[in-house]
Design a protein around this motif. Structure first.
Motif, PDB file in Angstrom:
ATOM      1  N   ALA A  33       0.827  -1.203   0.000  1.00 12.77           N
ATOM      2  CA  ALA A  33       0.000   0.000   0.000  1.00 12.77           C
ATOM      3  C   ALA A  33       0.864   1.256   0.000  1.00 12.77           C
ATOM      4  O   ALA A  33       0.598   2.231  -0.717  1.00 12.77           O
ATOM      5  N   THR A  34       1.933   1.224   0.822  1.00  9.45           N
ATOM      6  CA  THR A  34       2.835   2.380   0.885  1.00  9.45           C
ATOM      7  C   THR A  34       3.559   2.558  -0.438  1.00  9.45           C
ATOM      8  O   THR A  34       3.808   3.676  -0.880  1.00  9.45           O
ATOM      9  N   ARG A  35       3.903   1.462  -1.068  1.00  8.94           N
ATOM     10  CA  ARG A  35       4.566   1.522  -2.372  1.00  8.94           C
ATOM     11  C   ARG A  35       3.688   2.254  -3.383  1.00  8.94           C
ATOM     12  O   ARG A  35       4.150   3.151  -4.095  1.00  8.94           O
ATOM     13  N   LYS A  36       2.412   1.877  -3.439  1.00 10.12           N
ATOM     14  CA  LYS A  36       1.511   2.499  -4.392  1.00 10.12           C
ATOM     15  C   LYS A  36       1.370   3.993  -4.128  1.00 10.12           C
ATOM     16  O   LYS A  36       1.454   4.823  -5.034  1.00 10.12           O
ATOM     17  N   GLU A  37       1.179   4.338  -2.852  1.00  7.35           N
ATOM     18  CA  GLU A  37       1.010   5.738  -2.479  1.00  7.35           C
ATOM     19  C   GLU A  37       2.267   6.551  -2.786  1.00  7.35           C
ATOM     20  O   GLU A  37       2.204   7.643  -3.363  1.00  7.35           O
ATOM     21  N   THR A  38       3.428   6.005  -2.401  1.00  9.49           N
ATOM     22  CA  THR A  38       4.690   6.724  -2.617  1.00  9.49           C
ATOM     23  C   THR A  38       5.014   6.828  -4.092  1.00  9.49           C
ATOM     24  O   THR A  38       5.473   7.872  -4.580  1.00  9.49           O
ATOM     25  N   TYR A  39       4.794   5.724  -4.809  1.00 11.41           N
ATOM     26  CA  TYR A  39       5.096   5.714  -6.246  1.00 11.41           C
ATOM     27  C   TYR A  39       4.248   6.738  -6.998  1.00 11.41           C
ATOM     28  O   TYR A  39       4.739   7.476  -7.846  1.00 11.41           O
ATOM     29  N   GLU A  40       2.951   6.774  -6.657  1.00  9.96           N
ATOM     30  CA  GLU A  40       2.047   7.707  -7.342  1.00  9.96           C
ATOM     31  C   GLU A  40       2.382   9.155  -7.013  1.00  9.96           C
ATOM     32  O   GLU A  40       2.255  10.048  -7.848  1.00  9.96           O
ATOM     33  N   LYS A  41       2.813   9.378  -5.787  1.00  8.35           N
ATOM     34  CA  LYS A  41       3.074  10.750  -5.346  1.00  8.35           C
ATOM     35  C   LYS A  41       4.436  11.252  -5.808  1.00  8.35           C
ATOM     36  O   LYS A  41       4.587  12.400  -6.225  1.00  8.35           O
ATOM     37  N   TYR A  42       5.464  10.371  -5.720  1.00  8.40           N
ATOM     38  CA  TYR A  42       6.832  10.824  -5.981  1.00  8.40           C
ATOM     39  C   TYR A  42       7.497  10.173  -7.190  1.00  8.40           C
ATOM     40  O   TYR A  42       8.522  10.642  -7.658  1.00  8.40           O
ATOM     41  N   GLY A  43       6.971   9.071  -7.664  1.00  8.73           N
ATOM     42  CA  GLY A  43       7.574   8.402  -8.808  1.00  8.73           C
ATOM     43  C   GLY A  43       8.545   7.311  -8.397  1.00  8.73           C
ATOM     44  O   GLY A  43       8.797   7.061  -7.223  1.00  8.73           O
ATOM     45  N   ARG A  44       9.102   6.634  -9.394  1.00 11.50           N
ATOM     46  CA  ARG A  44       9.958   5.463  -9.190  1.00 11.50           C
ATOM     47  C   ARG A  44      11.172   5.757  -8.317  1.00 11.50           C
ATOM     48  O   ARG A  44      11.510   5.001  -7.415  1.00 11.50           O
ATOM     49  N   LYS A  45      11.846   6.870  -8.583  1.00 12.26           N
ATOM     50  CA  LYS A  45      13.080   7.180  -7.869  1.00 12.26           C
ATOM     51  C   LYS A  45      12.833   7.311  -6.372  1.00 12.26           C
ATOM     52  O   LYS A  45      13.590   6.774  -5.549  1.00 12.26           O
ATOM     53  N   LYS A  46      11.792   8.024  -5.969  1.00 15.90           N
ATOM     54  CA  LYS A  46      11.508   8.225  -4.558  1.00 15.90           C
ATOM     55  C   LYS A  46      11.122   6.914  -3.881  1.00 15.90           C
ATOM     56  O   LYS A  46      11.425   6.697  -2.714  1.00 15.90           O
ATOM     57  N   TRP A  47      10.450   6.034  -4.620  1.00 13.21           N
ATOM     58  CA  TRP A  47      10.062   4.745  -4.054  1.00 13.21           C
ATOM     59  C   TRP A  47      11.295   3.924  -3.687  1.00 13.21           C
ATOM     60  O   TRP A  47      11.379   3.339  -2.615  1.00 13.21           O
ATOM     61  N   VAL A  48      12.276   3.904  -4.561  1.00 12.89           N
ATOM     62  CA  VAL A  48      13.507   3.149  -4.302  1.00 12.89           C
ATOM     63  C   VAL A  48      14.253   3.740  -3.107  1.00 12.89           C
ATOM     64  O   VAL A  48      14.750   3.014  -2.247  1.00 12.89           O
ATOM     65  N   VAL A  49      14.313   5.063  -3.046  1.00 16.51           N
ATOM     66  CA  VAL A  49      14.967   5.726  -1.911  1.00 16.51           C
ATOM     67  C   VAL A  49      14.248   5.394  -0.610  1.00 16.51           C
ATOM     68  O   VAL A  49      14.879   5.139   0.421  1.00 16.51           O
ATOM     69  N   TRP A  50      12.926   5.378  -0.662  1.00 18.21           N
ATOM     70  CA  TRP A  50      12.126   5.035   0.525  1.00 18.21           C
ATOM     71  C   TRP A  50      12.467   3.623   1.007  1.00 18.21           C
ATOM     72  O   TRP A  50      12.634   3.378   2.199  1.00 18.21           O
ATOM     73  N   LEU A  51      12.580   2.696   0.065  1.00 20.73           N
ATOM     74  CA  LEU A  51      12.943   1.325   0.415  1.00 20.73           C
ATOM     75  C   LEU A  51      14.338   1.274   1.042  1.00 20.73           C
ATOM     76  O   LEU A  51      14.569   0.568   2.035  1.00 20.73           O
ATOM     77  N   GLN A  52      15.284   1.990   0.449  1.00 18.88           N
ATOM     78  CA  GLN A  52      16.655   2.002   0.970  1.00 18.88           C
ATOM     79  C   GLN A  52      16.700   2.518   2.407  1.00 18.88           C
ATOM     80  O   GLN A  52      17.380   1.948   3.258  1.00 18.88           O
ATOM     81  N   GLU A  53      15.985   3.593   2.655  1.00 23.40           N
ATOM     82  CA  GLU A  53      15.984   4.192   3.992  1.00 23.40           C
ATOM     83  C   GLU A  53      15.458   3.203   5.030  1.00 23.40           C
ATOM     84  O   GLU A  53      15.993   3.107   6.141  1.00 23.40           O
ATOM     85  N   ARG A  54      14.416   2.472   4.683  1.00 22.31           N
ATOM     86  CA  ARG A  54      13.844   1.518   5.630  1.00 22.31           C
ATOM     87  C   ARG A  54      14.688   0.256   5.758  1.00 22.31           C
ATOM     88  O   ARG A  54      14.775  -0.340   6.829  1.00 22.31           O
ATOM     89  N   ALA A  55      15.327  -0.152   4.670  1.00 22.47           N
ATOM     90  CA  ALA A  55      16.195  -1.325   4.726  1.00 22.47           C
ATOM     91  C   ALA A  55      17.390  -1.075   5.640  1.00 22.47           C
ATOM     92  O   ALA A  55      17.818  -1.966   6.389  1.00 22.47           O
ATOM     93  N   VAL A  56      17.931   0.144   5.600  1.00 22.79           N
ATOM     94  CA  VAL A  56      19.055   0.498   6.471  1.00 22.79           C
ATOM     95  C   VAL A  56      18.665   0.373   7.940  1.00 22.79           C
ATOM     96  O   VAL A  56      19.483   0.019   8.792  1.00 22.79           O
TER      97      VAL A  56
END
Length: 199
Positions: A33-56
């Motif tokens: 759900a967060t992926r869809k919301e983030t992707y729609e709002k910020y696009g592909r690049k922001k989604w990947v960054v969001w994943l990286q931040e949480r993975a760290v």
């Protein structure tokens, strides 16, 4: 021998594919759900960054999503791996960053280790301390039976680190098993005179 080697590699690839396929299927609804919301709002690049931040920060769903995107990458040289993942938890100590492909970068003094979930990799000139840390991580991840990929120099370094760190592991390669036993015996022999002098 080459035919057998191709079959073994194919079997390992199949196992790796199953692991990543299951990891992708188990991504939580919250992450989707967060992926869809983030992707729609910020696009592909922001989604990947969001994943990286949480993975760290240790989010395994985010790490699995990154690794699923990068599935199919070739095995790197100088790596430690095993038959299957026994513990997929993320060791937060010493973590430096997570790449867009889901590879965790660990800092060991001035050196680095790379962990892509299926293998732990280090540089050819890694120190003994770094090799010992890699083995401890690999043992926790894959269990006590490990596989080494890389140059002969690298493999001998890993065997020596296993003995120096007194790490309770074994190797799938009979030659490496024998080399470990030989080094362990030599270490025991060297320590005996010291113990006798203390008496």
């Amino acid at each position: 021998a080459n035919k057998y080697g191709r079959k073994v590699r194919a079997a390992h690839y199949k196992l790796a594919w199953e692991r990543y396929r299951r990891a992708s299927q188990k991504l939580s609804e919250k992450v989707k759900a967060t992926r869809k919301e983030t992707y729609e709002k910020y696009g592909r690049k922001k989604w990947v960054v969001w994943l990286q931040e949480r993975a760290v920060r240790g989010n395994q769903d985010a790490l699995a999503a990154l690794r699923a995107r990068a599935f199919g990458l070739a095995k790197k040289p100088n790596s430690v791996t095993g038959d299957k993942v026994k513990d997929g938890s993320i060791p937060l100590e010493s973590i430096k960053n997570v790449t867009k492909k889901g590879t965790i970068i660990f800092q060991v003094n001035s050196e680095r280790l790379w962990d892509d979930g299926s293998q732990i990799t280090m540089s050819q000139d890694a120190s003994e301390d770094t090799a010992i840390m890699a083995l401890k991580m690999a043992k926790k991840r894959f269990g006590p039976k490990l596989k080494l990929t890389g140059t002969n120099e690298y493999k001998q370094k890993i065997v020596a680190a296993a003995v120096a760190g007194n790490i309770k592991i074994t190797f799938d390669d009979p030659e490496l098993k024998a080399a470990r036993r030989k080094l362990a015996a030599e270490k025991t022999t060297q320590n005996q005179p010291r113990q006798q002098r203390r008496r």
